[in-house]
Design a protein around this motif. Structure first.
Motif, PDB file in Angstrom:
ATOM      1  N   LEU A 153      -0.799  11.219  -9.094  1.00  0.00           N
ATOM      2  CA  LEU A 153      -1.893  10.137  -8.981  1.00  0.00           C
ATOM      3  C   LEU A 153      -2.858  10.137  -9.493  1.00  0.00           C
ATOM      4  CD1 LEU A 153      -2.355  10.797  -4.954  1.00  0.00           C
ATOM      5  CD2 LEU A 153      -1.568   9.309  -5.487  1.00  0.00           C
ATOM      6  N   SER A 177      -2.019   0.121 -10.564  1.00  0.00           N
ATOM      7  CA  SER A 177      -1.835   0.825 -11.167  1.00  0.00           C
ATOM      8  C   SER A 177      -3.054   1.860  -9.754  1.00  0.00           C
ATOM      9  CB  SER A 177      -1.743   0.910 -11.973  1.00  0.00           C
ATOM     10  OG  SER A 177      -1.377   0.820 -13.168  1.00  0.00           O
ATOM     11  N   THR A 178      -3.760   1.723  -9.507  1.00  0.00           N
ATOM     12  CA  THR A 178      -5.481   2.639  -8.764  1.00  0.00           C
ATOM     13  C   THR A 178      -4.572   2.115  -7.602  1.00  0.00           C
ATOM     14  OG1 THR A 178      -6.974   2.149 -10.763  1.00  0.00           O
ATOM     15  CG2 THR A 178      -7.115   2.202  -8.254  1.00  0.00           C
ATOM     16  N   ASP A 179      -4.518   1.103  -7.243  1.00  0.00           N
ATOM     17  CA  ASP A 179      -4.543   0.463  -5.605  1.00  0.00           C
ATOM     18  C   ASP A 179      -2.957   1.305  -5.519  1.00  0.00           C
ATOM     19  OD1 ASP A 179      -6.330  -1.151  -5.373  1.00  0.00           O
ATOM     20  OD2 ASP A 179      -5.094  -2.329  -6.081  1.00  0.00           O
ATOM     21  N   GLY A 236      -1.739   4.076  -6.622  1.00  0.00           N
ATOM     22  CA  GLY A 236      -2.154   5.319  -6.044  1.00  0.00           C
ATOM     23  C   GLY A 236      -1.944   4.962  -5.237  1.00  0.00           C
ATOM     24  N   ARG A 237      -3.506   4.497  -5.227  1.00  0.00           N
ATOM     25  CA  ARG A 237      -4.008   4.820  -3.405  1.00  0.00           C
ATOM     26  C   ARG A 237      -2.822   5.120  -2.480  1.00  0.00           C
ATOM     27  NH1 ARG A 237      -6.811   1.322  -1.526  1.00  0.00           N
ATOM     28  NH2 ARG A 237      -6.570  -0.159  -3.123  1.00  0.00           N
ATOM     29  N   TYR A 238      -2.711   4.481  -1.985  1.00  0.00           N
ATOM     30  CA  TYR A 238      -1.284   3.677  -1.197  1.00  0.00           C
ATOM     31  C   TYR A 238      -0.164   5.328  -1.472  1.00  0.00           C
ATOM     32  CZ  TYR A 238      -2.437  -0.959  -1.258  1.00  0.00           C
ATOM     33  OH  TYR A 238      -3.262  -2.095  -1.915  1.00  0.00           O
ATOM     34  N   LEU A 286      -1.529   8.181  -1.465  1.00  0.00           N
ATOM     35  CA  LEU A 286      -1.724   9.149  -1.437  1.00  0.00           C
ATOM     36  C   LEU A 286      -1.319  10.161   0.481  1.00  0.00           C
ATOM     37  CD1 LEU A 286      -4.283  11.316  -1.626  1.00  0.00           C
ATOM     38  CD2 LEU A 286      -5.683   9.473  -0.758  1.00  0.00           C
ATOM     39  N   TRP A 306       1.508  -1.476   5.074  1.00  0.00           N
ATOM     40  CA  TRP A 306       1.055  -0.214   5.303  1.00  0.00           C
ATOM     41  C   TRP A 306       3.119   0.033   6.109  1.00  0.00           C
ATOM     42  CZ3 TRP A 306       2.792  -0.147  10.756  1.00  0.00           C
ATOM     43  CH2 TRP A 306       3.443  -0.680  11.155  1.00  0.00           C
ATOM     44  N   ILE A 340       3.728   2.421   2.791  1.00  0.00           N
ATOM     45  CA  ILE A 340       3.549   3.746   3.213  1.00  0.00           C
ATOM     46  C   ILE A 340       3.669   4.939   4.112  1.00  0.00           C
ATOM     47  CG2 ILE A 340       0.986   4.581   3.613  1.00  0.00           C
ATOM     48  CD1 ILE A 340      -0.905   2.294   2.966  1.00  0.00           C
TER      49      ILE A 340
END
Length: 464
Positions: free
Chosen positions: A155, A306-308, A310-312, A314, A362, A365
């Motif tokens: 992350l 890439s940032t998204d 990383g959040r997904y 988490l 989701w 996720i």
């Protein structure tokens, strides 16, 4: 000759947490290359083939180091060997953080690969220095921290490399390793060596190394099997020869690195088989879910940055972090077999569900989080089962092979996923067909489900 064991020393929670933090720091350093590989390829002007070499260098050396560290820890004391091993890892992190080019970075990765040996050494320490029930939970905590550290590295590597530089993504975890090692040295009492007068089985270690390297080469060649069948046949023949030679050497060695009589113990060989199957399933999810987030195909995918991504991921990182302690508690309360059965059931359900239900973010996720929880709990329970099915003098050796098989399972799952996506990419397109993802998830789910037939005979509880 086996040295008599002294009564175990009482260690406090601070010592266990120090080992856990060290595991988290090493897990973080282990995982920073994979998510930043495109950045490293740009900055170091390396080809995709060289990037692939960089991504597996630490994996291979880690698989080779784990059994050596386990044997040395059993025979000379886990704490002493761990401290020296962490010195090598810290040197590797420093070299990687300062690397100006690919050869120097590869050297750093090779040195960092020694970190995998820290896991069997931590199991040696915790089992020797804690009462039976507490050692199970402590092993779970350390395993969970290592897995959680790996997810944390995945992350944070991108943001650190983009916001600071690629040098800092190696330097920060390395500093954490140095600090945690100092705490372990201060807080953890020395453990008494066992079999300290026995010779190291270097021929056995060399042949096991050849087995790992040949297996990895076979995986790398598998997608090209159609165009180079002779090469693949040669690799298979070499693999069989190395396995046969290793078994012969271990039978005749005065002090074998691995007592083959342990392989005749159902709890041991079944744990190894289940570990491989579980890691194949987990690796498929680890490889495919980010791909599905990023891809923008015909009616599927989300085109995430890439940032998204990383959040997904988490929630999966959180599940990975708690999975180890939960696996340890579950093994203590219900038995390792029950934990592994529940974990494989959860993993199978998650893989099959994502194969057919992935139209919303989701869905992925939740599926990835469940698989991370199942994988961490399963591996922890399997390590506990293996560690407590042998005498203390073989703890590091037996658990180190679990980690070698874990590496081979992850490599197999990742290579299988990549091969299926490549085969499922239409001519003239760079985007795989949706059916390729479905096929890979289903195959992984079937592999995990088949392991249940082995789990049922693991037995209830663990030997203490």
């Amino acid at each position: 000759m086996t040295t008599a064991l002294a009564p175990p020393s009482r260690i406090g929670k601070a010592a266990v947490w120090a080992v856990g933090i060290l595991a988290a720091a090493t897990g973080t350093l282990e995982s920073v290359v994979s998510p930043t590989l495109p950045l490293l390829q740009r900055e170091l002007s390396i080809s995709p083939a060289q990037g692939a070499l960089l991504s597996i260098a630490m994996l291979i050396t880690g698989a080779l180091t784990a059994p050596i560290a386990g044997v040395l820890g059993d025979r000379h004391g886990g704490k002493r060997v761990m401290i020296w091993l962490m010195a090598v890892v810290s040197a590797g992190g420093l070299v990687s953080s300062l690397a100006p080019n690919l050869p120097v970075l590869l050297l750093g990765q090779v040195l960092q690969g020694a970190m995998v040996g820290a896991m069997p050494l931590s199991f040696i320490l915790l089992r020797k220095l804690l009462p039976a029930g507490e050692s199970q939970v402590a092993i779970g905590v350390v395993s969970g921290f290592f897995v959680g550290g790996g997810m944390l590295g995945t992350l944070i590597a991108g943001p650190i490399a983009e916001g600071l530089s690629r040098h800092w993504m190696f330097a920060i975890p390395t500093v954490a390793i140095v600090v945690a090692t100092l705490f372990v040295r201060r807080l953890m009492p020395d453990d008494q060596p066992t079999r300290s007068d026995a010779r190291i089985d270097w021929p056995g270690l060399a042949l096991l190394s050849c087995i790992v390297l040949t297996f990895m080469a076979g995986l790398a060649m598998a997608p090209e099997a159609g165009s180079q069948p002779l090469v693949l046949v040669v690799i298979v023949v070499l693999l069989v020869a190395f396995v046969t030679g290793w078994l012969a050497v271990e039978r005749r060695a005065a002090a074998p690195m691995f007592d083959l009589r342990l392989l005749a113990t159902p709890a041991i060989w079944r744990s190894y088989v289940v570990t491989f199957a579980v890691c194949v399933g987990a690796a498929v999810a680890i490889y495919l879910v980010p791909q599905l987030f990023a891809v923008s195909g015909d009616g599927y995918g989300f085109g995430a940055s890439s940032t998204d991504i990383g959040r997904y991921l988490l929630p999966a990182a959180a599940m990975a972090a708690v999975s180890g302690p939960l696996g340890g508690l579950g093994a203590r309360r219900f038995g390792a077999g029950a934990v592994v059965t529940a974990g494989i059931g959860l993993m199978t359900a998650g893989l099959i569900a994502m194969a057919f239900i992935h139209t919303e973010i989701w869905h992925l996720i939740v599926g990835k989080a469940l698989i991370s929880l199942a994988n961490g709990a399963c591996i922890t329970a399997l390590v506990i089962k293996t560690a407590t099915s042998v005498d203390q003098g073989n703890t590091g050796t037996a658990t180190s092979l679990v980690l070698v098989i874990r590496v081979l399972g992850f490599a197999t799952g990742a290579q299988l996923s990549g091969a299926i996506l490549t085969a499922g990419t239409p001519a003239g397109s760079e985007v795989p067909a949706e059916s390729a993802y479905v096929t890979a998830f289903v195959i992984a789910g079937v592999v995990a489900a088949l392991a249940l037939s082995v789990v049922r005979s693991l037995g209830k509880g663990v030997k203490e």
